[in-house]
Design a protein around this motif. Structure first.
Motif, mmCIF file in Angstrom:
data_model
loop_
_atom_site.group_PDB
_atom_site.id
_atom_site.type_symbol
_atom_site.label_atom_id
_atom_site.label_comp_id
_atom_site.label_asym_id
_atom_site.label_seq_id
_atom_site.Cartn_x
_atom_site.Cartn_y
_atom_site.Cartn_z
ATOM 1 N N ASP A 246 -6.230 21.816 -25.723
ATOM 2 C CA ASP A 246 -5.250 21.562 -24.651
ATOM 3 C C ASP A 246 -4.199 22.658 -24.637
ATOM 4 N N ASP A 247 -3.689 22.974 -25.847
ATOM 5 C CA ASP A 247 -2.625 23.982 -25.940
ATOM 6 C C ASP A 247 -3.113 25.348 -25.487
ATOM 7 N N ALA A 248 -4.417 25.609 -25.694
ATOM 8 C CA ALA A 248 -4.933 26.946 -25.369
ATOM 9 C C ALA A 248 -5.264 27.073 -23.883
ATOM 10 N N VAL A 252 -6.454 30.337 -21.579
ATOM 11 C CA VAL A 252 -7.875 30.388 -21.217
ATOM 12 C C VAL A 252 -8.033 30.453 -19.702
ATOM 13 N N SER A 253 -7.288 29.571 -18.987
ATOM 14 C CA SER A 253 -7.478 29.578 -17.532
ATOM 15 C C SER A 253 -6.854 30.809 -16.903
ATOM 16 N N ALA A 254 -5.751 31.323 -17.487
ATOM 17 C CA ALA A 254 -5.139 32.521 -16.894
ATOM 18 C C ALA A 254 -6.148 33.665 -16.855
ATOM 19 N N ALA A 255 -7.078 33.698 -17.840
ATOM 20 C CA ALA A 255 -8.077 34.782 -17.873
ATOM 21 C C ALA A 255 -9.386 34.368 -17.202
ATOM 22 N N HIS A 256 -9.342 33.209 -16.524
ATOM 23 C CA HIS A 256 -10.518 32.688 -15.807
ATOM 24 C C HIS A 256 -11.724 32.497 -16.717
ATOM 25 N N HIS A 257 -11.461 32.152 -17.978
ATOM 26 C CA HIS A 257 -12.578 31.824 -18.876
ATOM 27 C C HIS A 257 -12.907 30.356 -18.713
ATOM 28 N N THR A 286 -6.958 31.525 -28.862
ATOM 29 C CA THR A 286 -6.142 32.520 -28.151
ATOM 30 C C THR A 286 -6.781 33.893 -28.298
ATOM 31 N N ASN A 287 -7.260 34.204 -29.517
ATOM 32 C CA ASN A 287 -7.933 35.491 -29.719
ATOM 33 C C ASN A 287 -9.185 35.592 -28.863
ATOM 34 N N ALA A 288 -9.971 34.500 -28.831
ATOM 35 C CA ALA A 288 -11.205 34.513 -28.034
ATOM 36 C C ALA A 288 -10.857 34.817 -26.581
ATOM 37 N N ALA A 289 -9.765 34.211 -26.111
ATOM 38 C CA ALA A 289 -9.368 34.436 -24.718
ATOM 39 C C ALA A 289 -8.870 35.866 -24.522
#
Ligand code: ADP
Length: 525
Positions: A246-248, A252-257, A286-289
């Motif tokens: 949830d926190d991430a 995640v969505s900002a980068a459209h992942h 966060t790193n993955a994103a």
């Protein structure tokens, strides 16, 4: 088959040592050719009544008299005595001498053998030289070791100083962040229904980013100094993972992942500090994103493998070169320098993750098939037995606003901090006063009669623990609801605060939602 051998005489004459037969008074009765050659004498001349001792130097004669003769009398032999013989040209012939005294019929003779020692001496000299060289090498090695030790000590001193510097830096950065965050909150509240302006949104986001970096710095320096105490309890891993996901989500969505979650259908319990575990998973997400080009896929999964809980975070991102997989968890390791990237970090996130995982008795590894082929981080933790139903769900309690008015005294030596905090509290309907030192706090408490005191520990005249003790001891002090605010927030600070009479301890910058929860508690008393 018989082997031809030299006749006895030849053997005697040309033996590899000088041979001599003498009467017990030293008169030479026979001498071999080897000895004659060494001395430059003829056998006739030597056997013309000359004595054994006449062949020695003066020192040799004395030695023969004082040592060899008595020995011959006592034990009938002398072995390996160093004597210098005199050549006919008066030069010295260094030898080793053996004498055996034997009876031959009625007569007694001394059988004397000489060995030339020049070679032996040079051999000894070589030995001595080799020994000196070995000693010098040993000395040099000792010196090098001492130097290495000194360098090591210097390195660990530097390392300690670096850790201390990081801790102080994080601490010092946190202080100014607190009023900045408060001021942003204030501006947001003032904006009301219209919502925060674009610049304010930017400010909030960037300050949040800054606070995050400072928190990471603070954490890592605590971990390296062994100052992190986990608050472990049995938890269901799925709750912590969902909370982290949830926190991430904003990143995640900002980068459209897209993020796919795969969790076990039954509770997967571990003995862990839920907040820290969320922090670990959030960091990996966060790193993955961050390291996946926009529109990528991230998979977050948890499962049980025997007595282990396994969490994997997989992405379709830039991947990790094989040679970096081993070093990626080291502090300050960044494969791409932060300056070249859109979202720079300090390169401590993964060091922090590994530190926290190891504190939990777990392990973490990174795998990647190479650049551009995505990465997978696998985290293993000891799992509790499957039937452990004691797991407490990890769900952060919703922040509730304090519904009623409280009288609150805010004490901090930084006027910006007290001003913004008071303004925030007043916007929430409370009555506030501020003070900037211990004496001022006591006066304000006596005059204003607050129900709640928010007290900074580092004050100019006395520390906050002392102020708390005095306030508690003052009339009406037992009813006070006191909250300590420190920049450090270590476990022993917390303990110290509680034993000084504080009801709670908060770490700066103060999370307003947490403070509101505490205020609700104060109202409920
Ligand atoms: P930061 O992200 O602040 O640089 P981290 O310690 O979190 O520091 O990560 C260290 C380095 O590991 C990063 O700089 C990046 O090069 C690499 N890295 C971390 N996660 C991933 C990932 N999911 N994919 C590719 N590279 C990664």
């Amino acid at each position: 088959m018989t082997v031809a051998s030299p006749a006895g005489d030849t053997l005697f004459e040309h033996a590899a040592c000088g041979l001599l037969l003498a009467r017990t008074d030293g008169v030479i009765v026979r001498v071999n050719a080897t000895l004659c050659t060494w001395l430059g004498e003829s056998a006739e001349s030597l056997m013309a009544g000359r004595k054994l001792q006449d062949l020695f130097t003066i020192g040799g004669r004395v030695f023969h008299h004082t040592h060899c003769l008595p020995m011959l009398q006592v034990q009938a032999s002398v072995a390996e005595v160093q004597v210098d013989l005199l050549h006919r040209d008066r030069s010295r012939v260094p030898t080793l001498m053996n004498i055996a005294r034997r009876a031959e019929g009625d007569a007694v003779y001394d059988h004397v053998a000489f060995f030339i020692t020049v070679e032996r001496r040079s051999y000894e000299r070589e030995l001595m030289l080799a020994r000196r060289e070995a000693e010098a090498a040993l000395e040099a090695r000792r010196g090098a070791e001492a130097q290495l030790q000194a360098l090591n000590a210097q390195l660990s001193r530097d390392d300690r100083r670096k850790d201390e510097f990081l801790a102080t830096l994080a601490h010092e950065l946190r202080n100014p962040l607190a009023p900045v965050r408060n001021a942003i909150e204030l501006l947001k509240m003032k904006a009301g229904a219209a919502g925060p302006s674009r610049p304010l949104q930017v400010l909030e986001r960037q300050v949040g980013h800054l606070a995050h970096l400072v928190d990471d710095l603070m954490e890592i320096s605590r971990i390296t100094r062994g100052q992190v105490a986990l608050r472990r309890q049995p938890i269901d891993l799925s709750h912590a993972i969902r909370a982290a996901a949830d926190d991430a989500m904003p990143v995640v969505s900002a980068a459209h992942h897209s993020l796919a979650l795969s969790l076990p259908s039954v509770p997967l319990c571990v003995d862990a500090d839920a907040t820290r575990l969320m922090q670990v998973v959030l960091n990996l997400l966060t790193n993955a994103a961050k390291y996946t080009p926009p529109g990528g896929q991230i998979w977050l999964a948890a499962s049980r493998e025997g007595d282990q809980a396994v969490i994997t975070v997989r992405d379709t991102g830039i991947g990790i070169p094989a040679q970096s997989l081993g070093t990626i968890f080291e502090m300050f390791s960044q494969l791409t320098p932060a300056l070249d990237r859109a979202q720079g970090g300090l390169g401590i996130g993964l060091a922090l993750v590994r530190g926290l995982v190891e504190l939990h008795g777990g392990s973490i590894r990174a795998d990647s098939e190479g650049e551009g082929k995505g990465s997978v981080f696998t985290l293993r933790l000891p799992a509790l037995p499957a039937d452990d139903a004691a797991a407490a769900p990890v769900a952060p309690a919703p922040a509730r606003a304090a519904p009623e008015q409280l009288r609150i005294l805010v004490v901090d030596d930084n006027p910006d901090a007290t001003e913004t905090m008071c303004a925030m509290l007043e916007l929430h309907g409370h009555l506030t006063r501020s003070a900037h030192d211990g004496a001022g706090a006591q006066q304000a408490a006596a005059a204003f009669k607050p129900a709640v005191i928010l007290l900074d520990i580092g004050l100019p005249d006395m520390n906050g623990y002392e102020v708390a003790r005095r306030l508690r001891a003052a009339p009406g002090g037992e009813a006070l609801f006191m909250v300590a605010a420190t920049g450090w927030g270590q476990e022993d600070d917390r303990q110290r605060a509680l034993s000084a009479g504080f009801d709670h301890h908060l770490t700066k910058p103060i999370d307003f939602a947490r403070l509101q929860l505490l205020l609700a508690e104060a109202l409920a008393r």
